[in-house]
Scaffold this motif. Structure first.
Motif, PDB file in Angstrom:
ATOM      1  N   VAL A 297      56.959  39.498  35.005  1.00 53.63           N
ATOM      2  CA  VAL A 297      56.185  40.749  34.977  1.00 53.63           C
ATOM      3  C   VAL A 297      56.377  41.430  36.327  1.00 53.63           C
ATOM      4  N   PRO A 298      57.246  42.415  36.431  1.00 51.50           N
ATOM      5  CA  PRO A 298      57.561  43.017  37.737  1.00 51.50           C
ATOM      6  C   PRO A 298      56.349  43.636  38.417  1.00 51.50           C
ATOM      7  N   ASP A 299      56.240  43.374  39.722  1.00 53.41           N
ATOM      8  CA  ASP A 299      55.254  44.030  40.596  1.00 53.41           C
ATOM      9  C   ASP A 299      53.815  43.715  40.230  1.00 53.41           C
ATOM     10  N   VAL A 300      53.584  42.586  39.566  1.00 50.79           N
ATOM     11  CA  VAL A 300      52.222  42.152  39.232  1.00 50.79           C
ATOM     12  C   VAL A 300      51.979  40.790  39.865  1.00 50.79           C
ATOM     13  N   TYR A 301      50.786  40.625  40.453  1.00 49.74           N
ATOM     14  CA  TYR A 301      50.410  39.400  41.161  1.00 49.74           C
ATOM     15  C   TYR A 301      49.045  38.953  40.652  1.00 49.74           C
ATOM     16  N   ALA A 302      48.787  37.650  40.765  1.00 45.15           N
ATOM     17  CA  ALA A 302      47.482  37.114  40.365  1.00 45.15           C
ATOM     18  C   ALA A 302      47.024  36.119  41.408  1.00 45.15           C
ATOM     19  N   LEU A 303      45.729  36.040  41.592  1.00 46.62           N
ATOM     20  CA  LEU A 303      45.192  35.109  42.591  1.00 46.62           C
ATOM     21  C   LEU A 303      43.781  34.662  42.203  1.00 46.62           C
ATOM     22  N   GLY A 304      43.277  33.687  42.958  1.00 48.69           N
ATOM     23  CA  GLY A 304      41.938  33.164  42.708  1.00 48.69           C
ATOM     24  C   GLY A 304      41.861  32.373  41.419  1.00 48.69           C
ATOM     25  N   ASP A 305      40.695  32.384  40.768  1.00 44.69           N
ATOM     26  CA  ASP A 305      40.492  31.621  39.541  1.00 44.69           C
ATOM     27  C   ASP A 305      41.375  32.105  38.403  1.00 44.69           C
TER      28      ASP A 305
END
Length: 429
Positions: A297-305
């Motif tokens: 998924v270009p240019d998408v980030y996820a973090l935390g829970d």
């Protein structure tokens, strides 16, 4: 209404103003990058202290702060109160329930987690969880109303049911909740009633696994259990819950009649993965690469829970505030450099600053890893100091410190207000 991003500066959209999202926004503050942070609430909530709202130790305002106030000093950050319903990956747009669409150059998903009843969602109305201010206030109402009803009932069996509180889940949330309720009953309420003795209340902590606090070394978990038992909490391990209804909890084939049941047994990542159309782990977490980007998924980030992020040994990082905060700071700084200088995003490295749980008035446990541990009064002081520092506002830190000091000296709690009917408990999904 639809919004196109027309500015020449790169635009980062952050969904979620929890520990991770807020840290990422602050790391991007003051740069040439334009930032929009979206949250369905207008406040940042300090979730680790929600149980103190639920047990009348703190008020909601002590652990929540308006997002706009927190980010007001940073002109390049815009706050939007709204509920995200989807992401158009091709067009690089975030869609809101209110009908708006916000374009992005980079998207950070930091939407946290919600409660999981392991397929038994019908238990939720009878056993509220602890993920929101509304739920904390509803739990407080249930606990306090139960004592009020016990005071006036003429039926001894009903009085016993009203004065029985079951906490399901032997993780930090369950342990802290059980200990805090026991102290509320035995100290803060001790002189408030005439016909009942609040100290006679039964607080039962139920854990399906073989012991409490499985994320901690066994020696610390054993200390925590002994401390709870000294407070009068009945600890039951190795017995799974089979049913929860208006009567109480069925476990091990036996019904424990209880007017108040509190759920602290499981969490699941928010349903953000459905926006991206990708597969998750069993807890609904989005797998991310070392730089916190979502694969494919270009240019998408996820973090935390929301994110399934692994350490150097391949183990998933725990769902802790310090993990989300470090990830947010790292990603914000990395994107700042990447968008302004073209620097490649470096991998995220988690630095464990210790895992803690409070058990009671003088008792807490702290695990720093690599055999370094603390327990007892010193750990309790350290736990208090860490949580005060993590609060985002100086006024909050001052209020909470003074209230904790007052509670410690007087055994009193000041937020013992019944503000909503217990049946109005809301459960977020």
């Amino acid at each position: 209404m639809s919004e196109q991003h027309l500015a020449t500066e790169p635009h980062v959209v952050i969904v979620g103003a929890g520990f991770g999202g807020l840290a990422a926004a602050k790391a991007l503050a003051g740069s040439s990058v334009q930032v929009t942070i979206i949250d369905s609430n207008n406040y940042h909530l300090f979730v680790p202290l929600l149980y103190q709202v639920a047990t009348a130790a703190l008020s909601p305002a002590d652990i929540a702060e308006p997002i706009r106030h927190i980010l007001a000093p940073y002109p390049n950050i815009r706050v939007v109160m709204g509920r995200v319903t989807g992401v158009d990956i091709g067009a690089k747009r975030v869609h809101l329930a209110e009908g708006d669409a916000i374009a992005y150059d980079r998207l950070i998903i930091a939407t946290g987690s919600t409660s999981s009843y392991f397929g038994h969602d019908d238990w939720a109305p009878h056993a509220p969880a602890l993920k929101s201010i509304e739920e904390a206030r509803a739990i407080r109402t249930r606990v306090l109303e139960a004592f009020e009803r016990a005071e006036w009932t003429q039926d001894a069996a009903e009085r016993r049911r009203q004065m029985t509180i079951v906490v399901v889940g032997g993780g930090p949330t369950g342990v802290e909740m059980a200990g805090s309720i026991a102290e509320l009953a035995r100290h803060a309420l001790a002189r408030d009633f005439r016909r009942i003795d609040p100290a006679a209340a039964r607080v039962i902590l139920v854990e399906a696994g073989p012991r409490l606090l499985t994320a901690f070394p066994e020696a610390l978990a054993s200390y925590a259990q002994r401390s709870l038992e000294r407070l009068g909490v009945t600890v039951t391990t190795g017995v799974p819950v089979e049913a929860i209804d208006g009567r109480g909890v069925t476990m091990g084939g036996r019904l424990v009649q209880a007017a108040t049941v509190i759920w602290g047994a499981g969490v699941r990542a928010s349903p953000a993965a459905s926006w991206l159309g990708i597969s998750t782990d069993r807890s609904g977490r989005i797998p991310v690469a070392a730089d916190l980007s979502v694969a494919g998924v270009p240019d998408v980030y996820a973090l935390g829970d929301t994110a399934l992020c692994r350490d150097a040994s391949g183990q998933p990082l725990p769902g802790l505030a310090q993990v989300a905060q470090q990830q947010g700071t790292h990603l914000g700084r990395a994107l700042r450099e990447n968008l302004t200088s073209g620097t490649v995003l470096p991998p995220f490295v988690f630095r464990n600053r210790g895992n803690a749980a409070i058990v009671g008035r003088h008792a807490a446990i702290f695990d720093f890893g690599r055999g370094r541990r603390l327990k007892g009064f010193v750990a309790w002081l350290l736990w208090a100091a860490v949580h005060v520092v993590l609060l985002v506002d100086f006024a909050q830190r001052s209020r909470v410190t003074l209230q904790w000091l007052w509670r410690y000296l007087t055994y009193r709690r000041g937020a013992r207000l019944i503000t909503a009917p217990a049946q109005s408990t809301s459960v977020r999904g």
